[in-house]
Design a protein around this motif. Structure first.
Motif, PDB file in Angstrom:
ATOM      1  N   CYS A  67      11.110  -8.564  13.297  1.00  0.00           N
ATOM      2  CA  CYS A  67      10.669  -8.958  11.960  1.00  0.00           C
ATOM      3  C   CYS A  67       9.490  -8.113  11.504  1.00  0.00           C
ATOM      4  N   PHE A  68       9.369  -8.022  10.179  1.00  0.00           N
ATOM      5  CA  PHE A  68       8.296  -7.239   9.560  1.00  0.00           C
ATOM      6  C   PHE A  68       7.631  -8.091   8.482  1.00  0.00           C
ATOM      7  N   LEU A  69       6.307  -8.007   8.428  1.00  0.00           N
ATOM      8  CA  LEU A  69       5.528  -8.773   7.460  1.00  0.00           C
ATOM      9  C   LEU A  69       4.817  -7.811   6.524  1.00  0.00           C
ATOM     10  N   THR A  70       4.943  -8.058   5.227  1.00  0.00           N
ATOM     11  CA  THR A  70       4.302  -7.195   4.244  1.00  0.00           C
ATOM     12  C   THR A  70       3.533  -8.037   3.245  1.00  0.00           C
ATOM     13  N   THR A  71       2.566  -7.391   2.574  1.00  0.00           N
ATOM     14  CA  THR A  71       1.881  -8.026   1.459  1.00  0.00           C
ATOM     15  C   THR A  71       2.131  -7.182   0.217  1.00  0.00           C
ATOM     16  N   VAL A  72       2.538  -7.812  -0.852  1.00  0.00           N
ATOM     17  CA  VAL A  72       2.968  -7.114  -2.064  1.00  0.00           C
ATOM     18  C   VAL A  72       1.790  -6.983  -3.021  1.00  0.00           C
ATOM     19  N   PRO A  73       1.471  -5.758  -3.477  1.00  0.00           N
ATOM     20  CA  PRO A  73       0.337  -5.579  -4.394  1.00  0.00           C
ATOM     21  C   PRO A  73       0.685  -5.978  -5.819  1.00  0.00           C
ATOM     22  N   ASP A  74      -0.337  -6.025  -6.656  1.00  0.00           N
ATOM     23  CA  ASP A  74      -0.170  -6.477  -8.045  1.00  0.00           C
ATOM     24  C   ASP A  74      -0.096  -5.293  -9.009  1.00  0.00           C
ATOM     25  N   ASP A  75       0.832  -4.396  -8.772  1.00  0.00           N
ATOM     26  CA  ASP A  75       1.091  -3.329  -9.733  1.00  0.00           C
ATOM     27  C   ASP A  75       2.548  -2.926  -9.572  1.00  0.00           C
ATOM     28  N   LEU A  76       3.116  -2.335 -10.625  1.00  0.00           N
ATOM     29  CA  LEU A  76       4.547  -2.081 -10.653  1.00  0.00           C
ATOM     30  C   LEU A  76       4.984  -1.122  -9.552  1.00  0.00           C
ATOM     31  N   ASP A  77       4.209  -0.054  -9.351  1.00  0.00           N
ATOM     32  CA  ASP A  77       4.553   0.887  -8.285  1.00  0.00           C
ATOM     33  C   ASP A  77       4.555   0.190  -6.929  1.00  0.00           C
ATOM     34  N   GLY A  78       3.543  -0.611  -6.698  1.00  0.00           N
ATOM     35  CA  GLY A  78       3.424  -1.289  -5.416  1.00  0.00           C
ATOM     36  C   GLY A  78       4.520  -2.321  -5.199  1.00  0.00           C
ATOM     37  N   ILE A  79       4.871  -3.040  -6.266  1.00  0.00           N
ATOM     38  CA  ILE A  79       5.912  -4.055  -6.146  1.00  0.00           C
ATOM     39  C   ILE A  79       7.245  -3.411  -5.760  1.00  0.00           C
ATOM     40  N   PHE A  80       7.598  -2.329  -6.467  1.00  0.00           N
ATOM     41  CA  PHE A  80       8.899  -1.727  -6.184  1.00  0.00           C
ATOM     42  C   PHE A  80       8.881  -0.891  -4.907  1.00  0.00           C
ATOM     43  N   LYS A  81       7.721  -0.419  -4.495  1.00  0.00           N
ATOM     44  CA  LYS A  81       7.641   0.178  -3.166  1.00  0.00           C
ATOM     45  C   LYS A  81       7.897  -0.883  -2.100  1.00  0.00           C
ATOM     46  N   SER A  82       7.380  -2.078  -2.320  1.00  0.00           N
ATOM     47  CA  SER A  82       7.604  -3.170  -1.373  1.00  0.00           C
ATOM     48  C   SER A  82       9.080  -3.536  -1.292  1.00  0.00           C
ATOM     49  N   VAL A  83       9.766  -3.533  -2.437  1.00  0.00           N
ATOM     50  CA  VAL A  83      11.204  -3.811  -2.439  1.00  0.00           C
ATOM     51  C   VAL A  83      11.962  -2.715  -1.691  1.00  0.00           C
ATOM     52  N   LYS A  84      11.565  -1.451  -1.913  1.00  0.00           N
ATOM     53  CA  LYS A  84      12.188  -0.339  -1.180  1.00  0.00           C
ATOM     54  C   LYS A  84      11.920  -0.464   0.317  1.00  0.00           C
ATOM     55  N   ASP A  85      10.689  -0.814   0.684  1.00  0.00           N
ATOM     56  CA  ASP A  85      10.368  -1.005   2.095  1.00  0.00           C
ATOM     57  C   ASP A  85      11.241  -2.102   2.703  1.00  0.00           C
TER      58      ASP A  85
END
Length: 957
Positions: A371-389
């Protein structure tokens, strides 16, 4: 009178033609009593049902619209049951179809009609016997029955060889009959059966007998093993190979180097494996351990774990374990010695790595973490990078836990566009669909859990994500969700106080605060809101929000209840960051940030294998844990990382998650009921031993390899072990933590040892669900109580009858194991409670999950939690949940200091086939007739949360 029943083509045509949900080219055949085949025709089921209604209600039933509708709906259920796991390899026997018709009528509440149908079947059987039309003896019948080879040639079935194979499978097993398996096999074959179907027939025959004797699960496994050997060895050698069990030592030695070479040639294995001394490893293989599998375990291995090339398996069970061991020993100095050591642990079932490790160890893309744990930032680039990750991590079988608490809420201001935010929910929908699209390499569904803190302004919409009503664009039907709850909220609930919701862009500091620091700053923000200094906020009653959380948990099974402050205040790594969420299965509690994605590397000790002499075998447990910790530590260095943030985090902190499975088996072996003080003491004692040995092993490993990179400043370095960290949580709660703190072992010397030697891993213990690996090992899942003493388990590999072998042994010893007992267990859904002739001590010992008061599960979990530096996947079982009960249970979990909880399990419709409630002479068992009046009430119970063995549920797989 002749009955013509116009069965709807739209309802049934899809099944007979292979359309609908079945593969387009799939059709079904029926084995008649004369061993000939005929096409499966669902309309005949409708005619038979209608005749039964006519027998009860008179001739008018033949034309009744009500009866027509009932028959059509019941027929659909019959066809679905028959074809759910069917494929072109297996024909349906006519008796099997009739059993399902009987079951469908009973489940529909048409008990008089079902009885009429049973009596009709008995009468037809009597007439066949009297007229001499009954099936001939199996031996005579098969003298002219042929099978079709892969080349299309027809050959006569060699019944002698078939009997020899079945004899081998039954050898040495008590209570099984090779004759019974052979007779059932011959009943289900027909002229022109394919070679593949013929090899499958004895497996399925033995499977039908499991309910009468648990050892038939081993017979089925051995017959499947025979089929697997033929597939693997013939594929490797390029010609048909027959391998008797006595020949397997030689076959394994000859085949192993060929397997490694073939795996490398086909791109399935890492070429580095060829550099091992393959002869030395082959000589260390133990073919006799193939016989330790039960049917569910080996079928799971066959379907999901063994490497294959174009659908043909390349691995046998022992080479599978050795391949995993070799992959974990790649960077050891004496690789062969370590590989053999790791192999011994795996093949004995003393310890089992997690599913991704078993999937990928020794392969070119060795992604071994769970399993992997991530924290999603509050900006569009960061959000969609998190989805890609998420997509990249899920591709290689990783489960995902995402912290979304930083994403601004609905109505908050967006400076870049001078607009207003749509909140976190639309992005959660994107993450949900990504998990569906990326299905972990085709081996299991993508799985993700979204976490949100309780003060987030979107928390109320978050609670509704799994509802089946409302705007579907704001629903995430495939995503797990969890509440990340601070202690302050629970205190407000206890005090019946108010609670304020904020958008995180206006209170960004709350995300990284916990304990008293969080509480102080939160109150300051509430004051700011009252002054009008906070734009987006909302005040609610804390208890109202809590009740809504529990209501959604009851109605949808989500969001799960997890607690932020215990996770952080007891974290050994609080000096390097903050835990913002748990993982997919709520047992991992690791720091996350923009630069670090937390990774959990899991494995579980089989506690049942470490019981001897009325208690835990400390020496064996210490040996197992020492080797297991080394294996898990190796995962970190060997691992294939799909994103750099995961690699950076894992190499710096080196966390692992060692857990347990077989807890219920251990209790059965010790004769301890789950619902008892003795079970709570055993939970405490066993986890203390495991914790002590794991910490000692990691500290000794640090002497050899060095401490992990962020050791300085950790609780470990400060001499604060998991048992000591309870004081930190208690201090934050101002002395209100209600938790046992007793101990048995010499923890003082271990503290000094860790401070002096260091420790190799930042985190060591976490109890995962172990749903699939416990199936492989043939033991109970994780820390779970027994689901049922007799039930049908459904998962991605099919349906399997599961019987509590400990119970069967006890009932046999008291002369109570007979067909009536089997019928009673079936009817009462595996529960002993309503069966009068079962002694009270056995009823207590073999209570099932929904009979055990959930408070016992929480108390046992609390005793374990004091020894665990992470958390545990704790499912709660409540047959018929209500608000007051859930409120009491989850408040108790918080007061006891639990870090997380997992699924709320509620009572599902029965999984046991009641259609076979007959005696050996074919007459209805008395319990079936007496109990039929209440079947529909039992069947009507639904599962609003997660029913057991749901193939779509990560915890069940």
């Amino acid at each position: 009178m002749a009955i013509s029943h116009g069965v709807s083509e739209t309802r049934f045509g899809a099944y007979s033609a292979g359309n609908g949900s079945r593969p387009a080219d799939l059709t079904f055949q029926v084995i008649r009593r004369n061993r000939t085949l005929s096409p499966f025709d669902p309309s005949k089921i409708a005619v038979a049902m209608t005749k039964a209604f006519v027998a009860v209600e008179g001739s008018s039933a033949a034309t009744s619209a009500r009866v027509r509708d009932i028959v059509e709906r019941r027929c659909v259920s019959v066809v679905e049951a028959l074809t759910r796991h069917a494929d072109a390899q297996r024909a349906l026997h006519i008796e099997e179809i009739q059993d399902q018709v009987e079951l469908a009528l009973m489940r529909g509440g048409h008990h008089k009609v079902a009885r009429a149908y049973v009596l009709y079947r008995e009468e037809r059987a009597r007439l066949r016997r009297e007229s001499g039309a009954e099936e001939t003896t199996p031996g005579v019948a098969t003298s002219t029955v042929r099978f079709r080879t892969a080349t299309g040639e027809l050959r006569t079935i060699d019944q002698g060889h078939l009997g020899l194979v079945i004899d081998d499978a039954c050898d040495g097993l008590d209570g099984v009959s090779a004759v019974s398996v052979l007779d059932e096999t011959l009943r289900n074959i027909y002229d022109g059966i394919t070679a593949d179907e013929l090899s499958l027939a004895p497996i399925l025959a033995a499977r039908t007998l499991v309910e009468t004797e648990p050892n038939y699960a081993y017979v089925s496994a051995r017959l499947l093993l025979e089929r697997l050997r033929a597939e693997v060895l013939s594929g490797i050698h390029g010609q048909e190979v027959e391998a008797r069990p006595a020949d397997m030592t030689r076959h394994y030695v000859d085949y192993f180097p060929l397997f490694v070479a073939r795996g490398i040639d086909t791109g399935l294995l890492d070429p580095e494996l060829a550099r091992f001394d393959l002869h030395r490893l082959a000589s260390a293989l133990r073919p006799e351990r193939d016989l330790a599998f039960r049917y569910l375990g080996l079928q799971t291995l066959y379907d999901r774990y063994l490497l294959h090339n174009d659908g043909v398996r390349l691995e046998l069970p022992q080479t599978f374990f050795m391949r995993v061991a070799m992959g974990l020993a790649l960077r050891e100095v004496d690789r062969e010695a370590r590989a053999i050591e790791f192999y011994e642990l795996l093949s004995s079932f003393d310890f089992m790595c997690s599913t991704p490790t078993l999937f990928n160890s020794g392969t070119p893309r060795a992604q071994l973490s769970s399993c992997f744990l991530t924290t999603v930032p509050d900006d569009l680039d960061g959000i969609f990078k998190s989805v890609k990750d998420n997509a990249l991590l899920a591709k290689y079988s990783g489960g995902l836990g995402n912290d979304w608490s930083r994403v601004r809420g609905l109505g908050s201001y967006i400076r870049g566009t001078n607009g207003r935010s749509q909140g976190v929910v639309p992005f959660l929908k994107v993450a949900n669909d990504t998990a569906v699209a990326v299905n972990q390499g085709g081996k299991r569904k993508g799985a993700v859990c979204a976490y949100l803190e309780t003060w987030h302004i979107d928390i109320e919409d978050f609670l509704d994500l799994r509802k089946n009503t409302g705007d579907d664009r704001r629903r995430t039907h495939d995503m797990n969700t969890a509440n990340w709850i601070p202690d302050l909220f629970m205190q407000r609930v206890e005090e019946d106080g108010d609670w304020t919701l904020f958008s995180p862009d206006e209170v960004p500091d709350l995300h990284d605060l916990y304990g008293r620091a969080f509480a102080e700053r939160y109150v300051q923000h509430e004051i700011r809101a009252e002054r009008g200094e906070v734009t987006v906020h909302k005040r609610v009653k804390a208890v109202d929000l809590w009740r809504r959380m529990l209501t959604m948990l009851f109605e949808t099974g989500h969001p799960w209840i997890t607690f932020k402050d215990p996770c952080n205040l007891r974290s050994p790594q609080q000096h390097t960051g903050v835990i913002h969420s748990s993982n997919l299965c709520t047992e991992i509690t690791l720091n996350t940030s923009d630069s670090e994605v937390a990774v959990c590397n899991l494995g579980s000790v089989n506690l049942a294998n470490h019981i001897s002499g009325g208690g835990i075998d400390r020496a064996r447990l210490a040996n197992t844990v020492r080797t297991a910790v080394r294996m898990l530590d190796n995962v970190i260095d060997i691992n294939f990382y799909t994103i750099p943030e995961a690699r950076r985090s894992n190499l710096r902190h080196r966390p692992v998650g060692l857990g347990i499975m077989g807890f219920q088996d251990a209790l059965h072996m010790l004769r301890v009921p789950y619902a008892s003080e003795a079970a709570i003491r055993f939970a405490d004692e066993s986890m203390e031993f495991l914790s002590y040995e794991a910490i000692a092993a990691s500290s000794d490993l640090a002497v050899e390899r060095g401490s992990y990179g962020s050791f300085n400043g950790s609780l470990w370095q400060r001499g604060i072990l998991p048992i000591d960290s309870l004081a930190l949580l208690d201090a934050s709660r101002e002395g209100r933590l209600e938790c046992d703190r007793s101990s048995r072992l010499d923890w003082s010397s271990l503290r000094e040892r860790v401070q002096t030697q260091g420790i190799r891993n930042s985190n060591l213990l976490a109890i995962a669900p172990t749903a699939t690996i416990s199936n492989i090992c043939g033991v109970s899942q994780s820390i779970e109580p027994s689901y049922r003493n007799l039930f049908v388990k459904s998962n991605m590999s099919g349906e399997f009858t599961e019987v509590n072998e400990y119970l069967v042994q006890d009932l046999k010893s008291r002369g109570l194991w007979d067909e009536v007992m089997v019928g009673d267990l079936k009817y009462f859904d595996g529960s002993l409670g309503p069966i009068d002739r079962v002694p009270e001590d056995l009823k207590q010992l073999y209570m099932t999950a929904f009979e055990v008061d959930c408070a016992w599960l929480i108390e046992a979990a609390a005793r374990r939690q004091k020894w665990i530096d992470q958390a545990q996947s704790l499912n709660l079982y409540v047959a018929r949940p209500n608000g007051r009960q859930l409120d009491t249970l989850y408040r108790l979990a918080w007061r006891r200091g639990l870090k997380t909880t997992y699924y709320l399990r509620s009572q599902a419709a029965t999984h046991v086939e009641k259609s076979t409630l007959t005696r050996t002479d074919g007459k209805l068992n008395a319990v079936a007739v007496a109990a039929a009046q209440t079947v529909s009430a039992i069947e009507a119970v639904t599962a609003p949360a997660c029913s057991i063995d749901n193939p779509d549920c990560e915890a069940c797989q």
